[in-house]
Motif scaffolding. Structure first.
Motif, PDB file in Angstrom:
ATOM      1  N   LEU A 244      63.861  12.486  33.950  1.00  0.00           N
ATOM      2  CA  LEU A 244      63.577  13.085  32.492  1.00  0.00           C
ATOM      3  C   LEU A 244      64.359  11.982  31.697  1.00  0.00           C
ATOM      4  O   LEU A 244      63.680  11.482  30.580  1.00  0.00           O
ATOM      5  N   ALA A 245      65.804  11.766  31.943  1.00  0.00           N
ATOM      6  CA  ALA A 245      66.412  10.604  31.169  1.00  0.00           C
ATOM      7  C   ALA A 245      65.694   9.306  31.186  1.00  0.00           C
ATOM      8  O   ALA A 245      65.837   8.772  30.024  1.00  0.00           O
ATOM      9  N   LYS A 246      65.330   9.074  32.201  1.00  0.00           N
ATOM     10  CA  LYS A 246      64.802   7.488  32.238  1.00  0.00           C
ATOM     11  C   LYS A 246      63.173   7.557  31.615  1.00  0.00           C
ATOM     12  O   LYS A 246      63.120   6.793  30.922  1.00  0.00           O
ATOM     13  N   PHE A 247      62.381   8.869  31.683  1.00  0.00           N
ATOM     14  CA  PHE A 247      61.172   9.001  30.756  1.00  0.00           C
ATOM     15  C   PHE A 247      61.813   8.832  29.142  1.00  0.00           C
ATOM     16  O   PHE A 247      60.983   8.086  28.214  1.00  0.00           O
ATOM     17  N   TRP A 268      53.329   9.921  32.408  1.00  0.00           N
ATOM     18  CA  TRP A 268      54.390   8.735  32.881  1.00  0.00           C
ATOM     19  C   TRP A 268      54.454   8.775  34.358  1.00  0.00           C
ATOM     20  O   TRP A 268      54.443   7.587  34.964  1.00  0.00           O
ATOM     21  N   CYS A 269      54.676  10.053  34.860  1.00  0.00           N
ATOM     22  CA  CYS A 269      54.978  10.099  36.368  1.00  0.00           C
ATOM     23  C   CYS A 269      53.867   9.693  37.213  1.00  0.00           C
ATOM     24  O   CYS A 269      53.863   8.741  38.179  1.00  0.00           O
ATOM     25  N   ASP A 270      52.734   9.915  36.679  1.00  0.00           N
ATOM     26  CA  ASP A 270      51.456   9.604  37.179  1.00  0.00           C
ATOM     27  C   ASP A 270      51.187   8.300  37.249  1.00  0.00           C
ATOM     28  O   ASP A 270      50.841   7.625  38.381  1.00  0.00           O
ATOM     29  N   MET A 301      56.518  15.201  41.242  1.00  0.00           N
ATOM     30  CA  MET A 301      56.333  14.628  40.002  1.00  0.00           C
ATOM     31  C   MET A 301      57.394  13.345  40.380  1.00  0.00           C
ATOM     32  O   MET A 301      58.504  13.404  41.100  1.00  0.00           O
ATOM     33  N   CYS A 302      56.810  11.975  40.094  1.00  0.00           N
ATOM     34  CA  CYS A 302      57.919  10.940  40.287  1.00  0.00           C
ATOM     35  C   CYS A 302      58.508  10.529  41.356  1.00  0.00           C
ATOM     36  O   CYS A 302      59.677  10.413  41.729  1.00  0.00           O
ATOM     37  N   LYS A 378      59.856  21.686  39.680  1.00  0.00           N
ATOM     38  CA  LYS A 378      61.374  21.210  40.216  1.00  0.00           C
ATOM     39  C   LYS A 378      61.654  21.720  41.575  1.00  0.00           C
ATOM     40  O   LYS A 378      62.113  20.523  42.216  1.00  0.00           O
ATOM     41  N   ALA A 379      60.980  22.686  42.058  1.00  0.00           N
ATOM     42  CA  ALA A 379      61.086  23.179  43.424  1.00  0.00           C
ATOM     43  C   ALA A 379      60.477  22.098  44.479  1.00  0.00           C
ATOM     44  O   ALA A 379      60.936  21.792  45.403  1.00  0.00           O
ATOM     45  N   ASN A 380      59.475  21.584  44.140  1.00  0.00           N
ATOM     46  CA  ASN A 380      58.819  20.388  44.903  1.00  0.00           C
ATOM     47  C   ASN A 380      59.465  19.365  44.640  1.00  0.00           C
ATOM     48  O   ASN A 380      59.485  18.552  45.778  1.00  0.00           O
ATOM     49  N   MET A 381      60.239  18.855  43.576  1.00  0.00           N
ATOM     50  CA  MET A 381      60.877  17.615  43.591  1.00  0.00           C
ATOM     51  C   MET A 381      62.117  17.894  44.538  1.00  0.00           C
ATOM     52  O   MET A 381      62.491  16.903  45.361  1.00  0.00           O
TER      53      MET A 381
END
Length: 401
Positions: A244-247, A268-270, A301-302, A378-381
Motif C-alpha cells: 500500500l505504501a508503494k502504491f 495498480w496491482c493488476d 494482489m501484487c 489480506k489472507a491470500n497475500m
C-alpha cells in the motif's frame, strides 16, 4: 614516546587448509545435489542451482573471513608496534551498524528518533539525501563521508549534527531488489532478480549508495567495503502495508493515474502483475507458489511485489545466519503500540545514551486509515508469502500470518 605491542593471533595453516577443503567439498556436493534438485522442481533453468551455489559460496567466504583477515605461514602475525596515540585513534573509529529495511518499512522514522534522542547524526548510504529541520532535502548538500579518508561512504545523515564520538553509527541501507519494473532502463529484470537470488551480490548492494558533489551537482554510484559491517538492525512491516505504501508513493508522483482507494490499488496491482517482467518472474516462483497461484479462484494482489518483499527478507536473514552478526529486529507497528520499549531496544543495541535536553519528534502513523483491503485479500497475500518465505522469514513475520 612510549609504545604498546599488539599481538594478533590467527589460525594455523593447517586450520585454514581444513576450512578450504571443507568449503570445496561442500561446493562440489551442492553442485551435484542442485543439478538433481533442479531437474525435479519447476524453476527457471539453473535458477535454483545458481542460488544454492551462491549461498554456499557466500557461507565459505564468511567462514574464511572469520578465520583471519590475512593468510600467513606463521601462527602469529608479525608483531605490530603502534604509538599510544595511534592506538587511541584506531579505537575511536566508528563501527558500522546497518539499518536494513525494505522500502517504506520505517527507516526514516527510526533514524529520526535516534537522532532526536542522542543529538548525533546517523549515517546513510545515500549521500544525495540529507535530513534537515525543514525536512528531507535531495541533491543540494554535498555528501559528507563518515570516514574522511573513504569518500565512497557511508555518509552523514544530518550535516548540522556531530557523529558519535566512538562506538557504533547506524547506517541506512535498502540493499536492492525492490524496484518496480515499468519496462524502462531504470529498473530491468536483472536489477531485482539477481540480488534476490544471488546472496553475494545482494551483500555488495547493501554497501552501495550515491555520492553528491558540488558545485556541479554531480551524482554518482559508489560502494564501500561491505565486510566492514559489525551488526544489523532489521526493520519489518506488514507486507500488505508495504504494498500500500508503494502504491501511495507512486500516486504522489503520478497523480490522477488511479483513484486513491481500494479500486485504484486493485488496478495498480493488476497492471503491476501483468507487465512483462512480472509474468517472467513466475519462472522464479517456488513450486508451492506456482501451485497456489494456479489454483482456481485464488488471487493474491501484487504477487510480483510480494515475491520481492519475501525474497528480500530471505536474503537479509541468510546474511545474519552466515555472518553470525548480532541482529536487532524492529517492527514498524511497534512505533505506535509500544514506542518506549522500541526506542529503548534500539538505543541499547547501539550502546547509545539519551542526551540531556534533547527532544523527541512524536511518531505520527502514515496513512489515512482507509480500508484498502478486504480480510480475504489480506489472507491470500499472506498465503502467497508463506510459499516463498524461508524458515527465518516465517519466524520473524509470524505476527502477520
Amino acid at each position: 614516546m612510549s609504545e604498546s605491542i599488539i599481538y594478533h593471533e590467527v589460525p594455523s595453516i593447517r586450520t585454514l587448509k581444513k576450512a578450504m577443503v571443507y568449503g570445496l567439498a561442500t561446493y562440489a556436493a551442492v553442485f551435484f545435489l542442485a543439478m538433481n534438485y533442479n531437474l525435479a522442481v519447476n524453476y527457471h533453468p539453473n535458477y535454483r542451482f545458481r542460488e544454492l551455489l551462491s549461498d554456499y559460496r557466500f557461507r565459505f567466504k564468511a567462514r574464511m573471513r572469520r578465520a583471519g583477515e590475512h593468510l600467513s605461514s606463521q601462527k602469529f602475525r608479525k608483531v605490530q608496534r603502534r604509538t599510544k596515540e595511534g592506538t587511541e585513534e584506531e579505537k575511536k573509529e566508528l563501527d558500522i551498524v546497518w539499518q536494513v529495511s525494505y522500502q517504506f518499512a520505517g527507516s526514516r522514522v527510526g533514524i529520526r528518533i535516534l537522532q532526536d534522542y542522542t543529538g548525533y547524526s546517523m549515517g546513510t548510504n545515500y549521500g544525495d539525501l540529507m535530513d534537515t529541520n525543514r525536512g528531507f532535502i535531495t541533491k543540494f548538500y554535498e555528501s559528507i563521508p563518515i570516514y574522511p579518508d573513504r569518500p565512497n561512504g557511508p555518509y552523514k545523515y544530518r550535516y548540522d549534527k556531530p557523529l558519535p564520538t566512538s562506538g557504533n553509527v547506524l547506517v541506512r541501507t535498502h540493499c536492492s531488489g525492490y524496484c518496480v519494473d515499468y519496462d524502462t532502463a531504470s529498473c530491468t529484470f536483472r536489477d531485482y532478480t539477481i540480488p534476490l537470488t544471488d546472496l553475494d551480490y545482494f551483500f555488495k548492494t547493501c554497501a552501495t549508495g550515491t555520492r553528491f558533489t558540488q558545485p556541479r551537482g554531480r551524482l554518482e554510484l559508489v560502494r564501500y567495503d561491505q565486510w566492514r559491517v559489525k551488526k544489523m538492525m532489521v526493520l519489518m512491516r506488514n507486507p500488505a502495508d508495504l504494498v500500500l505504501a508503494k502504491f501511495i508513493s507512486f500516486m504522489e508522483f503520478n497523480p490522477k493515474t488511479y483513484p486513491v482507494n481500494e479500486r485504484g490499488l486493485q488496478a495498480w496491482c493488476d497492471d503491476y502483475d501483468n507487465r512483462h517482467g512480472s509474468k517472467q518472474l513466475r519462472n522464479y516462483y517456488s513450486s508451492e507458489a506456482l501451485k497456489l497461484v494456479n489454483t482456481d479462484g485464488f488471487y493474491a494482489m501484487c504477487e510480483a511485489e510480494l515475491w520481492r518483499i519475501t525474497r528480500f527478507y530471505n536474503q537479509v536473514f541468510k546474511l545474519v545466519e552466515f555472518l553470525k552478526d548480532d541482529v536487532h529486529p524492529v517492527y514498524f507497528e511497534d512505533y505506535e503500540t509500544d514506542l518506549e520499549t522500541t526506542i529503548t531496544g534500539m538505543m541499547d543495541f547501539l550502546d547509545y545514551k539519551q542526551t540531556e535536553n534533547q527532544t523527541q519528534t512524536p511518531f505520527n502513523k502514515s496513512g489515512d486509515g482507509y480500508p484498502y483491503y478486504s480480510e480475504a485479500q489480506k489472507a491470500n497475500m499472506m498465503k502467497f508469502i508463506l510459499t516463498e518465505a524461508s524458515t527465518a522469514t516465517k519466524e520473524r513475520f509470524q505476527r502477520y500470518f
